[in-house]
Design an enzyme around this catalytic site. Structure first.
Site, PDB file in Angstrom:
ATOM      1  N   LYS A 172     -25.558  -6.290   9.262  1.00 22.03           N
ATOM      2  CA  LYS A 172     -26.343  -5.507   8.294  1.00 22.03           C
ATOM      3  C   LYS A 172     -27.357  -6.401   7.579  1.00 22.03           C
ATOM      4  O   LYS A 172     -28.532  -6.062   7.472  1.00 22.03           O
ATOM      5  CB  LYS A 172     -25.409  -4.875   7.252  1.00 22.03           C
ATOM      6  CG  LYS A 172     -26.127  -4.276   6.057  1.00 22.03           C
ATOM      7  CD  LYS A 172     -25.177  -3.679   5.052  1.00 22.03           C
ATOM      8  CE  LYS A 172     -24.707  -4.619   3.981  1.00 22.03           C
ATOM      9  NZ  LYS A 172     -25.698  -4.964   2.950  1.00 22.03           N
ATOM     10  N   ASN A 173     -26.883  -7.564   7.115  1.00 23.09           N
ATOM     11  CA  ASN A 173     -27.768  -8.411   6.302  1.00 23.09           C
ATOM     12  C   ASN A 173     -28.846  -9.116   7.116  1.00 23.09           C
ATOM     13  O   ASN A 173     -29.745  -9.745   6.556  1.00 23.09           O
ATOM     14  CB  ASN A 173     -26.943  -9.431   5.511  1.00 23.09           C
ATOM     15  CG  ASN A 173     -26.215  -8.771   4.354  1.00 23.09           C
ATOM     16  OD1 ASN A 173     -26.414  -7.585   4.094  1.00 23.09           O
ATOM     17  ND2 ASN A 173     -25.373  -9.528   3.667  1.00 23.09           N
ATOM     18  N   ARG A 185     -30.744  -2.151  -2.665  1.00 25.18           N
ATOM     19  CA  ARG A 185     -31.554  -3.233  -3.207  1.00 25.18           C
ATOM     20  C   ARG A 185     -32.399  -3.938  -2.147  1.00 25.18           C
ATOM     21  O   ARG A 185     -33.475  -4.438  -2.426  1.00 25.18           O
ATOM     22  CB  ARG A 185     -30.642  -4.287  -3.843  1.00 25.18           C
ATOM     23  CG  ARG A 185     -30.045  -3.875  -5.142  1.00 25.18           C
ATOM     24  CD  ARG A 185     -29.258  -5.034  -5.670  1.00 25.18           C
ATOM     25  NE  ARG A 185     -30.073  -6.244  -5.667  1.00 25.18           N
ATOM     26  CZ  ARG A 185     -30.877  -6.607  -6.646  1.00 25.18           C
ATOM     27  NH1 ARG A 185     -30.967  -5.880  -7.730  1.00 25.18           N
ATOM     28  NH2 ARG A 185     -31.582  -7.716  -6.556  1.00 25.18           N
ATOM     29  N   CYS A 208     -26.742  -3.568 -10.444  1.00 29.05           N
ATOM     30  CA  CYS A 208     -25.839  -2.794  -9.604  1.00 29.05           C
ATOM     31  C   CYS A 208     -24.422  -3.159 -10.002  1.00 29.05           C
ATOM     32  O   CYS A 208     -24.230  -3.990 -10.882  1.00 29.05           O
ATOM     33  CB  CYS A 208     -26.103  -3.042  -8.127  1.00 29.05           C
ATOM     34  SG  CYS A 208     -25.662  -4.676  -7.598  1.00 29.05           S
ATOM     35  N   ARG A 220     -28.442  -8.973 -10.996  1.00 32.31           N
ATOM     36  CA  ARG A 220     -29.256  -9.236  -9.797  1.00 32.31           C
ATOM     37  C   ARG A 220     -30.766  -9.183 -10.055  1.00 32.31           C
ATOM     38  O   ARG A 220     -31.470  -8.295  -9.561  1.00 32.31           O
ATOM     39  CB  ARG A 220     -28.855  -8.290  -8.666  1.00 32.31           C
ATOM     40  CG  ARG A 220     -27.407  -8.454  -8.296  1.00 32.31           C
ATOM     41  CD  ARG A 220     -27.008  -7.598  -7.137  1.00 32.31           C
ATOM     42  NE  ARG A 220     -27.319  -8.181  -5.837  1.00 32.31           N
ATOM     43  CZ  ARG A 220     -26.923  -7.655  -4.682  1.00 32.31           C
ATOM     44  NH1 ARG A 220     -26.231  -6.561  -4.664  1.00 32.31           N
ATOM     45  NH2 ARG A 220     -27.245  -8.234  -3.549  1.00 32.31           N
ATOM     46  N   ASP A 258     -19.259 -12.114  -0.159  1.00 34.31           N
ATOM     47  CA  ASP A 258     -19.047 -10.801   0.454  1.00 34.31           C
ATOM     48  C   ASP A 258     -17.652 -10.642   1.067  1.00 34.31           C
ATOM     49  O   ASP A 258     -17.319  -9.570   1.575  1.00 34.31           O
ATOM     50  CB  ASP A 258     -20.116 -10.538   1.536  1.00 34.31           C
ATOM     51  CG  ASP A 258     -21.473 -10.219   0.917  1.00 34.31           C
ATOM     52  OD1 ASP A 258     -21.563 -10.101  -0.314  1.00 34.31           O
ATOM     53  OD2 ASP A 258     -22.455 -10.091   1.686  1.00 34.31           O
ATOM     54  N   ARG A 314     -22.263   2.224   4.022  1.00 40.66           N
ATOM     55  CA  ARG A 314     -23.432   1.352   3.888  1.00 40.66           C
ATOM     56  C   ARG A 314     -23.284   0.107   4.755  1.00 40.66           C
ATOM     57  O   ARG A 314     -24.287  -0.471   5.167  1.00 40.66           O
ATOM     58  CB  ARG A 314     -23.600   0.906   2.428  1.00 40.66           C
ATOM     59  CG  ARG A 314     -23.967   2.022   1.479  1.00 40.66           C
ATOM     60  CD  ARG A 314     -24.342   1.447   0.146  1.00 40.66           C
ATOM     61  NE  ARG A 314     -25.223   0.331   0.348  1.00 40.66           N
ATOM     62  CZ  ARG A 314     -25.328  -0.725  -0.460  1.00 40.66           C
ATOM     63  NH1 ARG A 314     -24.621  -0.780  -1.549  1.00 40.66           N
ATOM     64  NH2 ARG A 314     -26.151  -1.709  -0.186  1.00 40.66           N
TER      65      ARG A 314
END
Ligand code: UD1
Length: 420
Positions: free
Chosen positions: A22-23, A92, A116, A121, A309, A401
């Protein structure tokens, strides 16, 4: 509202194919704005975050074709270079269109992402560094409005902190800048190397990939091309921690040797976790049969340290053990939202500032719990899989997500888990 229901206490056994990262996918999707040519991307995970980024690209006049195997994107000149609040507030990472829009169109109006669940952030590093490339910023009505006269200017930029998102925004911006940009103290997360490799595949000239100093020679334009996104190390780490919590043996496929080494390294202090790498170095077998005995001290850190994470999932997994675990969170100031929910399931966790102490218990009990953010949600999944009885997890849109087919993947490993 959909929920996940888990009947816990099962040992895990089976095989899980790790999805694309995802990132890595999100910045790469944002980077397609840098070229007007056709780009084909493979291994983009089917997540709500990927869909949010694709919607944002469509709103910026990209034409998108999605098939099961690939996504084809062609970016056209937007009517207005605006990333609206409605799209940015959902995710974000939408802020990553700032660098590409400024580089290609000399103008961008992007909604401020706001805070968030895991902390304030801020985006000060993104803006400070882009200012060095000639951008003037104004903050108005909740939007960041960036303008530059003509092309961005190549610059020497020393980042005050190796922010992942800021490194990505500057790196993308620099590919179309006038002259050479050097980014010092750049973040070195593997997803940044993946983005840099993608940019080079579409005609950028980036040197020092994987190091703290990136050198980028600005080009007049970028071209089209094909690229396959790297596997998701956080998804893989989550399943490793599920094995640590539930015991059992699973095979994680579709990895690569660098990620396998990184994963083995971050879990090296847990001797009860055993790993075996396949001959072709794309599969990692994870085995854990015993509860952890030796006290553990883990601190989250930037790469190659223990990823923030995975902090919540580690906490869940260690809540059943024969030892005490101390976890220090150094990246985000408020990333302990999962603690209260884990305590409701019987975990013994105390918080002091950025430290959590987990005293291992013999068992957890199923309960109705509430997911608060993406990784907190996966820690509740692990806790539910470990607990005696039924666990119901609410607000599971957070999981969508970041985890592709989570329920199906865990079910195929003997977990009793369903979505209703
Ligand atoms: C990315 C990841 C996220 C991960 C995080 C840290 C994506 C889409 N998200 O987030 O999953 O948890 O890296 O590995 O890739 N900071 C500032 N000013 C800034 C930018 C950041 O103070 O301008 C602070 C943040 O508030 C945070 C820390 O720096 O405390 C790390 O943030 P950063 O590395 O930028 O993370 P993200 O890119 O937001």
């Amino acid at each position: 509202m959909e929920k996940i229901i888990i009947s816990g206490g099962k040992t895990l056994s089976g095989k899980i194919r790790i999805s694309g990262s995802k990132n890595s996918a999100l910045p790469i999707l944002a980077a397609t704005l840098l070229s007007k040519n056709k780009i084909i991307l493979k291994n983009i995970p089917n997540l709500s975050d990927s869909q949010s980024m694709l919607k944002l690209l469509e709103s910026l006049n990209s034409t998108i074709l999605q098939t099961k195997e690939f996504i084809k994107i062609k970016s056209g000149q937007p009517e207005s270079c605006v990333a609206s609040y409605n799209l940015v507030r959902k995710m974000r990472a939408s802020f990553l269109v700032l660098g590409p829009l400024l580089a290609r169109y000399s103008y961008a109006k992007v909604s401020l992402p706001g805070g968030c669940a895991i902390g304030a952030r801020p985006i000060n590093i993104h803006l400070e560094c882009l200012k060095k490339m000639g951008v003037n910023f104004e903050i108005k009505d909740g939007y960041v409005i960036g303008k530059v006269e003509g092309l961005l200017k190549g610059a020497e930029i020393k980042m005050p902190f190796s922010s992942v998102g800021a490194t990505e925004n500057i790196l993308m911006a620099a590919t179309l800048a006038n002259g050479q940009t050097v980014i010092k103290n750049a973040a070195i997360e593997p997803e940044i190397s993946d983005l840099a490799n993608f940019l080079n595949a579409i005609g950028a000239e980036i040197y020092g990939i994987g190091s703290r100093t990136l050198k980028i020679i600005g080009k007049k334009k970028l071209i089209g091309g094909k690229f396959s996104v790297m596997p998701d190390r956080i998804e893989a780490g989550t399943y490793i921690l599920a094995v640590l919590g539930c015991k059992g043996k699973i095979k994680l496929t579709n990895l690569n040797i660098d990620l396998i080494k990184h994963l083995i390294n971050i879990f090296s202090s847990i001797s009860e976790l055993h790993f075996k790498i396949s001959k072709d170095k794309t599969m990692l077998e994870v085995l854990c049969m015993k509860r952890v005995k030796k006290n553990l001290k883990i601190k989250t850190d930037i790469f190659p340290g223990f990823p923030t994470d995975l902090q919540a999932q580690l906490m869940a997994a260690m809540s059943i053990s024969d030892c005490k675990t101390k976890i220090e969170e150094t990246i985000f100031e408020n990333r302990f939202m999962h603690v209260q929910e884990l305590i409701r399931m019987g975990a013994d966790i105390s918080l002091k500032g950025s430290n959590a102490i987990i005293v291992g218990k013999k068992k957890l009990n199923g309960a109705e719990v509430m997911a608060t953010d993406l990784r907190a949600s996966s820690s509740l999944i692990i806790a539910g899989l470990m607990a005696d009885g039924l666990t119901t997890i609410n607000r599971i849109y957070h999981l969508d997500r970041g985890y592709e087919n989570l329920v199906e993947k865990l079910s195929s490993c003997c977990a009793e888990i369903k979505r209703i």
